[in-house]
Design an enzyme around this catalytic site. Structure first.
Site, PDB file in Angstrom:
ATOM      1  N   GLY A 170      70.516  30.906  -8.425  1.00 35.51           N
ATOM      2  CA  GLY A 170      71.741  31.809  -8.474  1.00 35.51           C
ATOM      3  C   GLY A 170      72.474  31.963  -9.824  1.00 35.51           C
TER       4      GLY A 170
ATOM      5  N   THR B 176      66.691  35.961  -4.347  1.00 34.48           N
ATOM      6  CA  THR B 176      66.742  34.549  -4.159  1.00 34.48           C
ATOM      7  C   THR B 176      66.267  33.829  -5.237  1.00 34.48           C
ATOM      8  OG1 THR B 176      65.931  32.970  -2.279  1.00 34.48           O
ATOM      9  CG2 THR B 176      64.616  34.708  -2.893  1.00 34.48           C
ATOM     10  N   GLY B 177      66.735  32.633  -5.266  1.00 39.51           N
ATOM     11  CA  GLY B 177      66.267  32.006  -6.400  1.00 39.51           C
ATOM     12  C   GLY B 177      67.692  31.045  -7.108  1.00 39.51           C
TER      13      GLY B 177
ATOM     14  N   ARG C 135      80.795  24.960  -5.983  1.00 38.33           N
ATOM     15  CA  ARG C 135      79.792  26.180  -6.440  1.00 38.33           C
ATOM     16  C   ARG C 135      79.370  27.219  -5.759  1.00 38.33           C
ATOM     17  NH1 ARG C 135      74.485  28.121  -5.331  1.00 38.33           N
ATOM     18  NH2 ARG C 135      73.371  28.514  -7.526  1.00 38.33           N
ATOM     19  N   VAL C 136      79.402  28.333  -6.251  1.00 40.03           N
ATOM     20  CA  VAL C 136      78.821  29.552  -5.623  1.00 40.03           C
ATOM     21  C   VAL C 136      77.895  30.153  -6.444  1.00 40.03           C
ATOM     22  CG1 VAL C 136      79.661  31.520  -4.767  1.00 40.03           C
ATOM     23  CG2 VAL C 136      81.084  29.975  -4.400  1.00 40.03           C
ATOM     24  N   GLY C 137      76.753  30.634  -5.555  1.00 40.13           N
ATOM     25  CA  GLY C 137      75.687  31.245  -6.426  1.00 40.13           C
ATOM     26  C   GLY C 137      75.768  32.812  -6.270  1.00 40.13           C
ATOM     27  N   ASP C 138      74.679  33.262  -6.315  1.00 44.72           N
ATOM     28  CA  ASP C 138      74.376  34.745  -6.548  1.00 44.72           C
ATOM     29  C   ASP C 138      74.406  35.226  -5.018  1.00 44.72           C
ATOM     30  OD1 ASP C 138      71.974  33.735  -5.906  1.00 44.72           O
ATOM     31  OD2 ASP C 138      71.199  35.656  -5.866  1.00 44.72           O
TER      32      ASP C 138
ATOM     33  N   THR D  49      67.373  30.884   0.268  1.00 47.25           N
ATOM     34  CA  THR D  49      68.244  31.922   0.994  1.00 47.25           C
ATOM     35  C   THR D  49      67.407  33.032   1.556  1.00 47.25           C
ATOM     36  OG1 THR D  49      69.659  31.625  -1.154  1.00 47.25           O
ATOM     37  CG2 THR D  49      69.782  33.698   0.080  1.00 47.25           C
TER      38      THR D  49
HETATM   39  N1  ASP Z   1      69.955  32.034  -4.570  1.00 54.17           N
HETATM   40  C1  ASP Z   1      70.592  30.687  -3.781  1.00 54.17           C
HETATM   41  C2  ASP Z   1      71.739  30.080  -4.672  1.00 54.17           C
HETATM   42  O1  ASP Z   1      71.552  30.185  -5.988  1.00 54.17           O
HETATM   43  C3  ASP Z   1      69.704  29.895  -3.517  1.00 54.17           C
HETATM   44  C4  ASP Z   1      68.262  30.514  -3.316  1.00 54.17           C
HETATM   45  O2  ASP Z   1      68.141  31.352  -3.082  1.00 54.17           O
HETATM   46  O3  ASP Z   1      67.310  29.448  -3.124  1.00 54.17           O
HETATM   47  O4  ASP Z   1      72.763  29.719  -4.036  1.00 54.17           O
END
Ligand code: ASP
Length: 329
Positions: free
Chosen positions: A240, A237-238, A214-217, A186
């Protein structure tokens, strides 16, 4: 029960009493240092350099921070070879690329779009939601309808590289959300303009081969992004799910409000995230989470669980990539 009801009935009359003054919730004037007004763009990961260029161009043309972050997000979404942002991103496990984005401006206004399909610029859809509707979040089909009615076009592009990777994944179809520890994902963007006002944006195709829906952060205000012009801004990022559980971007801004530097706030938020997510939910070896923050004085902080996280900075005409410090090593 009865006495509680009576108490609630009496509440309006109690409004003036000192013990209901919510002292702890008052906004403290934290901006004691001079506001930074020379232009700043920050983006997650090495590829943030490219995003920052667009943000810087917008600044040089007199853009506000919100224009800078939108321009930066769009530059990444324009690149259809990116496997984690925009229509070139990895699909979900059913083969559909679904996009998430959000934006926040210096007034504290916010727009977010989740689970958006076949629209090239989710960050601009998020901005349109913020500016043209009374809402903050639109999802899925409704978000796509809104986009089409507001001048965005349907785009059925599929990135052959992403499709190939999905087909390879289908062979085993092992559903295991893995996150790149040392690679780009992200993009989270923070910017400050010539007035010292700040805004932020996030745009992503989310986890590769995620469950449909699915929805992340990243599009969630307070998790993947938070901006409080008075105090500072943060983005994440990471994996979520780890960030959603700890509402990290909001936490970082609140810690800065209480006087922490952006660096100290990011470090505290990583400690908190690890405590919440481990053990019992996940093993710390199995996920990455990374934060990037700045305050109104233009001071910057970044921190991650594992080494490997980098961020790009454009400040006073100078562009560079900086490796973040991390909790483990
Ligand atoms: N944070 C994003 C998610 O979980 C993915 C990412 O940042 O790598 O969708």
């Amino acid at each position: 029960m009865k006495s509680r009801r009576n108490f609630l009935k009496a509440l309006p009359a109690l409004g003036a009493l000192p013990f209901l003054s919510f002292k702890g919730l008052e906004r403290k004037p934290t901006a004691t240092k001079k506001r930074y007004q020379k232009g700043l763009v920050l983006s997650t990961w090495n590829f943030g350099l490219k995003a920052n260029e667009a943000g810087a161009e917008s600044f040089q043309k007199g853009g506000k921070a919100v224009d800078m972050v939108e321009a930066a997000g769009r530059r990444m979404e324009d690149d259809l070879s990116e496997l984690s942002i925009g229509l070139g991103g990895f699909p979900d496990r059913d083969g559909h690329t679904t996009l998430d984005a959000c934006i926040m401006d210096h007034h504290g206004k916010a727009g977010s779009v989740c689970f958006l399909e076949q629209i090239k610029h989710p960050v601009s859809v998020a901005r349109a939601i913020m500016e043209k509707t009374p809402h903050v979040v639109l999802v899925g089909e409704g978000a796509q309808q809104f986009a089409l009615k507001n001048g965005f076009e349907l785009d059925t592009y599929k990135n052959p590289e992403a499709v190939k990777a999905w087909k390879e994944w289908l062979v085993k179809s092992e559903y295991k959300p893995v996150i790149n520890i040392e690679n780009h994902d992200t993009i989270g963007i923070l910017a400050m303009d010539a007035q010292g006002d700040m805004s932020g944006a996030c745009t992503t195709s989310g986890l590769a081969f995620k469950m449909r829906g699915r929805v992340g952060d990243s599009p969630i205000i307070g998790s993947g992004l938070y901006v409080d012009n008075e105090v500072g801004a943060a983005t994440a990022t990471g994996l979520g799910e780890t960030i959603l559980r700890s509402c990290s971007s909001f936490l970082i801004v609140e810690l800065m409000r209480q006087g922490m530097s952006p660096q100290a706030a990011c470090e505290e938020a990583i400690q908190r995230l690890v405590k919440i997510n481990t053990p019992g939910i996940l093993k710390v070896e199995d996920y990455q989470a990374c934060f990037l923050a700045c305050n109104a004085a233009g001071e910057v902080g970044a921190y991650s669980v594992h080494p490997g996280f980098t961020y790009a900075i454009w400040k006073e005409g100078k562009a560079e990539v900086i490796p973040s410090k991390s909790m483990l090593g």
